[in-house]
Design a protein around this motif. Structure first.
Motif, mmCIF file in Angstrom:
data_model
loop_
_atom_site.group_PDB
_atom_site.id
_atom_site.type_symbol
_atom_site.label_atom_id
_atom_site.label_comp_id
_atom_site.label_asym_id
_atom_site.label_seq_id
_atom_site.Cartn_x
_atom_site.Cartn_y
_atom_site.Cartn_z
ATOM 1 N N ARG A 17 40.686 43.757 37.822
ATOM 2 C CA ARG A 17 41.852 44.278 37.643
ATOM 3 C C ARG A 17 42.214 44.170 36.258
ATOM 4 O O ARG A 17 42.707 45.169 35.607
ATOM 5 C CB ARG A 17 42.852 43.465 38.387
ATOM 6 C CG ARG A 17 42.846 44.114 39.868
ATOM 7 C CD ARG A 17 43.999 43.605 40.675
ATOM 8 N NE ARG A 17 44.012 42.239 40.642
ATOM 9 C CZ ARG A 17 44.064 41.419 41.496
ATOM 10 N NH1 ARG A 17 43.107 41.702 42.573
ATOM 11 N NH2 ARG A 17 44.025 39.826 41.491
ATOM 12 N N ASP A 18 41.750 43.119 35.681
ATOM 13 C CA ASP A 18 42.162 42.794 34.158
ATOM 14 C C ASP A 18 41.402 44.058 33.302
ATOM 15 O O ASP A 18 41.880 44.458 32.438
ATOM 16 C CB ASP A 18 41.849 41.700 33.495
ATOM 17 C CG ASP A 18 42.869 40.601 34.334
ATOM 18 O OD1 ASP A 18 43.907 40.933 34.596
ATOM 19 O OD2 ASP A 18 42.518 39.378 34.285
ATOM 20 N N ARG A 64 44.523 35.846 29.848
ATOM 21 C CA ARG A 64 43.253 36.187 30.285
ATOM 22 C C ARG A 64 42.693 37.544 29.639
ATOM 23 O O ARG A 64 41.501 37.675 29.269
ATOM 24 C CB ARG A 64 43.373 36.629 31.789
ATOM 25 C CG ARG A 64 43.479 35.429 32.696
ATOM 26 C CD ARG A 64 43.048 36.006 34.282
ATOM 27 N NE ARG A 64 43.774 37.238 34.763
ATOM 28 C CZ ARG A 64 45.114 37.134 35.168
ATOM 29 N NH1 ARG A 64 45.629 36.070 35.321
ATOM 30 N NH2 ARG A 64 45.492 38.422 35.538
ATOM 31 N N HIS A 65 43.918 38.320 29.266
ATOM 32 C CA HIS A 65 43.364 39.513 28.334
ATOM 33 C C HIS A 65 43.070 39.193 26.975
ATOM 34 O O HIS A 65 42.058 39.895 26.568
ATOM 35 C CB HIS A 65 44.577 40.376 28.312
ATOM 36 C CG HIS A 65 45.068 41.404 29.879
ATOM 37 N ND1 HIS A 65 45.844 42.337 29.826
ATOM 38 C CD2 HIS A 65 44.364 41.247 30.969
ATOM 39 C CE1 HIS A 65 45.857 42.825 31.069
ATOM 40 N NE2 HIS A 65 45.108 41.940 31.748
ATOM 41 N N THR A 125 40.078 39.433 40.145
ATOM 42 C CA THR A 125 40.992 39.406 39.287
ATOM 43 C C THR A 125 40.611 40.094 37.795
ATOM 44 O O THR A 125 41.136 40.750 37.144
ATOM 45 C CB THR A 125 41.517 38.145 39.094
ATOM 46 O OG1 THR A 125 42.277 37.463 40.175
ATOM 47 C CG2 THR A 125 42.598 37.913 37.682
ATOM 48 N N VAL A 126 39.261 39.576 37.624
ATOM 49 C CA VAL A 126 38.700 40.017 36.244
ATOM 50 C C VAL A 126 38.574 41.617 36.391
ATOM 51 O O VAL A 126 38.838 42.373 35.447
ATOM 52 C CB VAL A 126 37.333 39.495 36.270
ATOM 53 C CG1 VAL A 126 36.674 40.140 35.008
ATOM 54 C CG2 VAL A 126 37.408 38.002 35.895
ATOM 55 N N HIS A 158 47.292 32.619 32.764
ATOM 56 C CA HIS A 158 48.161 33.821 32.902
ATOM 57 C C HIS A 158 47.676 35.010 32.298
ATOM 58 O O HIS A 158 46.626 34.981 31.870
ATOM 59 C CB HIS A 158 49.683 33.579 31.984
ATOM 60 C CG HIS A 158 50.420 32.596 32.388
ATOM 61 N ND1 HIS A 158 51.112 32.578 33.617
ATOM 62 C CD2 HIS A 158 50.966 31.311 31.983
ATOM 63 C CE1 HIS A 158 51.883 31.444 33.884
ATOM 64 N NE2 HIS A 158 51.861 30.783 32.925
ATOM 65 N N GLU A 159 47.996 36.174 32.733
ATOM 66 C CA GLU A 159 47.553 37.514 32.627
ATOM 67 C C GLU A 159 47.295 38.083 31.025
ATOM 68 O O GLU A 159 46.250 38.247 30.485
ATOM 69 C CB GLU A 159 48.243 38.688 33.099
ATOM 70 C CG GLU A 159 47.470 40.162 32.903
ATOM 71 C CD GLU A 159 48.555 41.164 33.406
ATOM 72 O OE1 GLU A 159 49.252 41.941 32.872
ATOM 73 O OE2 GLU A 159 48.495 41.434 34.848
ATOM 74 N N SER A 189 43.004 47.563 33.771
ATOM 75 C CA SER A 189 44.134 47.715 33.014
ATOM 76 C C SER A 189 43.878 47.758 31.518
ATOM 77 O O SER A 189 44.540 48.610 30.673
ATOM 78 C CB SER A 189 45.025 46.182 33.265
ATOM 79 O OG SER A 189 46.068 46.372 32.429
ATOM 80 N N LEU A 190 42.824 46.815 30.931
ATOM 81 C CA LEU A 190 42.688 47.092 29.655
ATOM 82 C C LEU A 190 42.188 48.471 29.210
ATOM 83 O O LEU A 190 42.061 48.742 28.078
ATOM 84 C CB LEU A 190 41.781 45.966 29.016
ATOM 85 C CG LEU A 190 42.444 44.346 29.085
ATOM 86 C CD1 LEU A 190 41.435 43.316 29.063
ATOM 87 C CD2 LEU A 190 43.348 44.408 27.849
ATOM 88 N N ILE A 234 39.494 38.051 27.270
ATOM 89 C CA ILE A 234 38.582 38.985 27.835
ATOM 90 C C ILE A 234 38.128 40.105 26.430
ATOM 91 O O ILE A 234 36.975 40.173 26.126
ATOM 92 C CB ILE A 234 39.153 39.869 28.961
ATOM 93 C CG1 ILE A 234 39.073 39.448 30.255
ATOM 94 C CG2 ILE A 234 38.321 41.281 29.005
ATOM 95 C CD1 ILE A 234 39.717 39.773 31.372
#
Length: 260
Positions: free
Chosen positions: A38-39, A6-7, A35-36, A2-3, A42-43, A10
């Motif tokens: 995008r993450d 993942r965050h 996907t990475v 899940h996001e 976002s971070l 990371i």
């Protein structure tokens, strides 16, 4: 994954080293590079890391660089019930007075829980395994000299020759980041080097991996599957992976996932 998880992974990776690449994070997360990215974006917007070309860096870069790969604390939260079942099956291969070697990892570390009544000669580079066996078992424990990497809970020697060059065991137990037709894979060259020192120092080599590891990929290969004697995994393994293991001549032991 899940996001939110993942965050968390990371940020843990970024905090452990000056810069992490999108490719490395995709390997660690088992996610696509899109996907990475995008993450990371976002971070970056949240001010939790700094987006750079091809990857990300910490807001306050660390002074002590850690090994590549998931931190031990993160791996401990993933599939642990399955890992314990795999570890228990591994210990069933043992009997008193055997000499064994155990490479660091969360799946292999779970073996210590089931080894308490055995009398074994154990060489391990896992700080966690050594600590548990010293406190709660009858085993004789030896560790290599080297640096303790806190993030991975592992002891790695910077020298080409250490006690492993003078040790021979009945069985070597190893974990892995990933497994496929190319072989047994890890994420960091230092871990690869440490396991390669042990591969030919035992009568049997046993690989402990939960079924999710058959989806992971890395450019770092420890050895081909033909060098592994036994693979222990769970019943989530797909048929293609079963065929790969068996065609390599490995004995396959499958444990059932515990009912939730």
């Amino acid at each position: 994954m899940h996001e939110i998880e993942r965050h968390r992974v990371i940020l843990s990776e970024v905090e452990a080293r000056p810069i992490v690449t999108v490719t490395h994070l995709a390997d660690v997360l088992g996610a696509s590079e899109a996907t990475v990215r995008r993450d990371i974006a976002s971070l970056d917007q949240e001010g939790k890391l700094r987006r750079v070309r091809g990857g990300a860096e910490a807001i306050n870069p660390p002074s002590d660089v850690s090994l590549l790969g998931r931190p031990y604390s993160v791996s401990q939260t993933m599939n642990m019930e399955v890992k314990r079942s795999i570890a228990k099956a591994a210990v069933e291969l043992l009997s008193d007075n055997m000499s064994i070697m155990i490479s660091g990892g969360t799946t292999t570390a779970a073996m210590s829980e089931y080894m308490r009544s055995l009398k074994l000669q154990v060489l391990t580079n896992s700080f966690s395994i050594a600590d548990q066996l010293i406190k709660k078992s009858k085993c004789s424990v030896t560790v290599p000299s080297g640096k303790i990497h806190r993030e991975q809970n592992i002891i790695l020697s910077p020298f080409p020759s250490d006690i492993s060059n003078h040790t021979y065991a009945d069985i070597l137990f190893i974990g892995a980041y990933g497994v496929n037709s190319h072989g047994v894979m890890e994420t960091d060259p230092q871990i690869v080097q440490a396991v390669m020192k042990l591969i030919n120092r035992a009568n049997q080599r046993v690989l402990l991996v939960d079924s999710s590891k058959f989806q992971n990929r890395s450019s770092m290969v420890i050895c081909p599957l033909s060098q592994i004697d036994i693979v222990i995994t769970d019943d989530g393994i797909d048929n293609k992976s079963k065929e790969v293991i068996q065609s390599a001549g490995c004995r396959l032991i499958i444990v059932e996932k515990q009912k939730q």
